[in-house]
Write a protein that holds these residues in place. Structure first.
Motif, short mmCIF file in Angstrom:
data_model
loop_
_atom_site.label_atom_id
_atom_site.label_comp_id
_atom_site.label_asym_id
_atom_site.label_seq_id
_atom_site.Cartn_x
_atom_site.Cartn_y
_atom_site.Cartn_z
N GLN A 40 0.83 -1.21 0.00
CA GLN A 40 0.00 0.00 0.00
C GLN A 40 0.87 1.26 0.00
OE1 GLN A 40 -2.83 0.28 3.24
NE2 GLN A 40 -3.68 2.22 2.49
N TYR A 41 1.92 1.25 0.80
CA TYR A 41 2.86 2.38 0.77
C TYR A 41 3.40 2.58 -0.65
CZ TYR A 41 3.74 3.45 5.78
OH TYR A 41 3.66 3.87 7.08
N THR A 42 3.89 1.50 -1.23
CA THR A 42 4.53 1.59 -2.55
C THR A 42 3.55 2.07 -3.61
OG1 THR A 42 6.12 -0.13 -1.96
CG2 THR A 42 5.79 0.29 -4.30
N ALA A 43 2.32 1.57 -3.57
CA ALA A 43 1.32 1.99 -4.56
C ALA A 43 1.04 3.48 -4.46
CB ALA A 43 0.03 1.20 -4.35
N GLY A 44 1.08 4.04 -3.25
CA GLY A 44 0.77 5.45 -3.07
C GLY A 44 1.94 6.39 -3.25
N LEU A 45 3.18 5.87 -3.19
CA LEU A 45 4.34 6.74 -3.19
C LEU A 45 5.32 6.52 -4.34
CD1 LEU A 45 5.26 6.53 0.64
CD2 LEU A 45 4.06 8.40 -0.52
N LYS A 46 5.13 5.46 -5.11
CA LYS A 46 6.16 5.05 -6.07
C LYS A 46 6.45 6.09 -7.15
CE LYS A 46 2.90 2.37 -8.88
NZ LYS A 46 2.60 1.02 -9.41
N ASN A 47 5.51 6.96 -7.43
CA ASN A 47 5.73 7.95 -8.50
C ASN A 47 6.30 9.27 -8.00
OD1 ASN A 47 4.74 6.23 -10.54
ND2 ASN A 47 2.63 6.76 -10.00
N ILE A 48 6.46 9.40 -6.67
CA ILE A 48 6.95 10.69 -6.16
C ILE A 48 8.21 10.59 -5.31
CG2 ILE A 48 4.68 11.79 -6.24
CD1 ILE A 48 4.49 11.32 -3.22
N VAL A 49 8.52 9.38 -4.80
CA VAL A 49 9.77 9.15 -4.08
C VAL A 49 10.34 7.81 -4.55
CG1 VAL A 49 9.03 10.42 -2.02
CG2 VAL A 49 8.66 7.94 -2.15
#
Length: 377
Positions: free
Chosen positions: A265-274
């Motif tokens: 869930q973290y990766t899905a929400g953050l992968k495009n910005i960090v």
């Protein structure tokens, strides 16, 4: 919000944990009691190694391994530059010299290419004898043991697996703490398998080493504790801690599965910005930490500040590379670890445990995205 919610874990399993502790109190077998023997058998089976020798903490576990191999003055021990202090501290405690090696930016684990270069440099200089590679399973993911083993065999070195953060991780169907000639772990409370104090363990298939380890952890004992045949240390696991670990081991797999859902869930929400953690194909992380990379230390401070305002803890592992620790001044080699220096300035670990709710993770993701969006504006 807790960074690692040990309170919720306890209340979820309170009855079983309380009963296990009460059993030790009633039996009054506080040191090396039955729960310790039971735990060593269960851990050896879980990891897939012949012997498990518990001890007082993860640092002692590492030192016991080096003592077993008689590592000392004139020996070089290769250690990742991005790790907790004890991974290199034990090398100096044994009189040997730590040689710090850079890491792979995607996994945070020791870089095999830089490792081999460091070994060849050590051989060409001729001042130290290469003896051991300390491979740390950082943040929960095992190191690249396929390449590490080939390098170790090429140069006739021991592999010491530091699985303090990696316990519960896997490569294929093999468990972390099964890849080194000797492997160690820590049961510090915040680790994937943690007790309620200090604790550690050593794993090996080698019968002679196992016998030596059991002697070394109890003052170098021979036939009994009053027959001392070598210099050792006092490093026994308390029975209460073993009792707690026997309970926690039963639901470890369930917690690791939950942590993997949180990480996804973290990766899905953050992968495009960090830059989000990369798990190598075929590996499973036990997610001791979920660590992102930002663009600068200033950006990291802004994100940490906004999370703190919302009552959300975060942490930096590790702000200072090993070779820059004052304790190692003039006592180490290997100081050109550029990836470690960059990552130490930009990494940030977010709350990670099996009891995080989806809406809590969503809120953390939203805060981070908003901070970085505002920066871009």
């Amino acid at each position: 919000m807790e960074f690692r919610d040990l309170k919720k874990q306890y209340y979820t399993h309170k009855r079983d944990i309380d009963q296990a502790i009460e059993s030790v109190l009633l039996n009054t077998d506080f040191i090396m009691g039955d729960a310790v023997k039971k735990l060593e058998t269960a851990l050896a089976e879980y990891v897939g190694k012949k012997h498990c020798i518990t001890c007082g903490n993860g640092t002692d576990a590492l030192q016991l391994a080096l003592m077993t191999w008689e590592i000392g003055k004139g020996d070089a021990v290769f250690v990742p530059d991005f790790t907790f202090f004890s991974s290199g501290e034990v090398v100096s405690l044994c009189g040997a010299t730590p040689v710090f090696v850079d890491i792979s930016k995607d996994t945070f684990n020791i870089d095999p290419d830089d490792l081999e270069s460091a070994i060849e440099k050590c051989i060409s200089e001729g001042e130290l004898k290469p003896r051991v590679i300390v491979a740390v399973d950082l943040f929960g993911q095992p190191a690249d043991y396929d390449r590490i083993r080939r390098i170790a065999d090429k140069y006739n070195l021991y592999v010491l697996e530091d699985g303090a953060q990696g316990f519960g991780g896997r490569i294929g169907d093999k468990a972390a703490c099964s890849f080194g000639d000797i492997a160690t772990t820590s049961f510090f409370p915040a680790k994937p398998l943690g007790c309620y104090g200090d604790g550690g363990a050593v794993f090996t298939d080698n019968d002679a080493w196992a016998e030596l380890l059991r002697s070394l952890r109890v003052h170098g004992k021979g036939t009994d504790k009053y027959d001392n045949i070598r210099i050792g240390m006092n490093s026994r696991l308390d029975t209460i801690q073993a009792a707690v670990l026997n309970v926690k081991l039963k639901f470890l797999e369930e917690e690791i599965e939950a942590c993997n859902r949180v990480a996804a869930q973290y990766t899905a929400g953050l992968k495009n910005i960090v830059e989000t953690p990369v798990i190598t194909e075929g590996m499973r992380s036990s997610w001791a930490q979920y660590t992102i990379l930002l663009k600068s230390s200033e950006e990291r401070e802004l994100v940490m500040g906004k999370l703190k305002e919302a009552g959300i803890p975060s942490a930096v592992y590790y702000k200072k590379p090993m070779h820059k620790q004052a304790a190692f001044n003039n006592k180490c080699q290997g100081k050109n670890c550029l990836k470690t220096e960059e990552i130490s300035q930009t990494c940030l670990s977010l709350p990670m445990h099996a009891y995080l709710e989806e809406d809590e993770v969503s809120n953390i993701n939203c805060i981070i995205r908003k901070v970085l969006y505002d920066i871009q504006l």
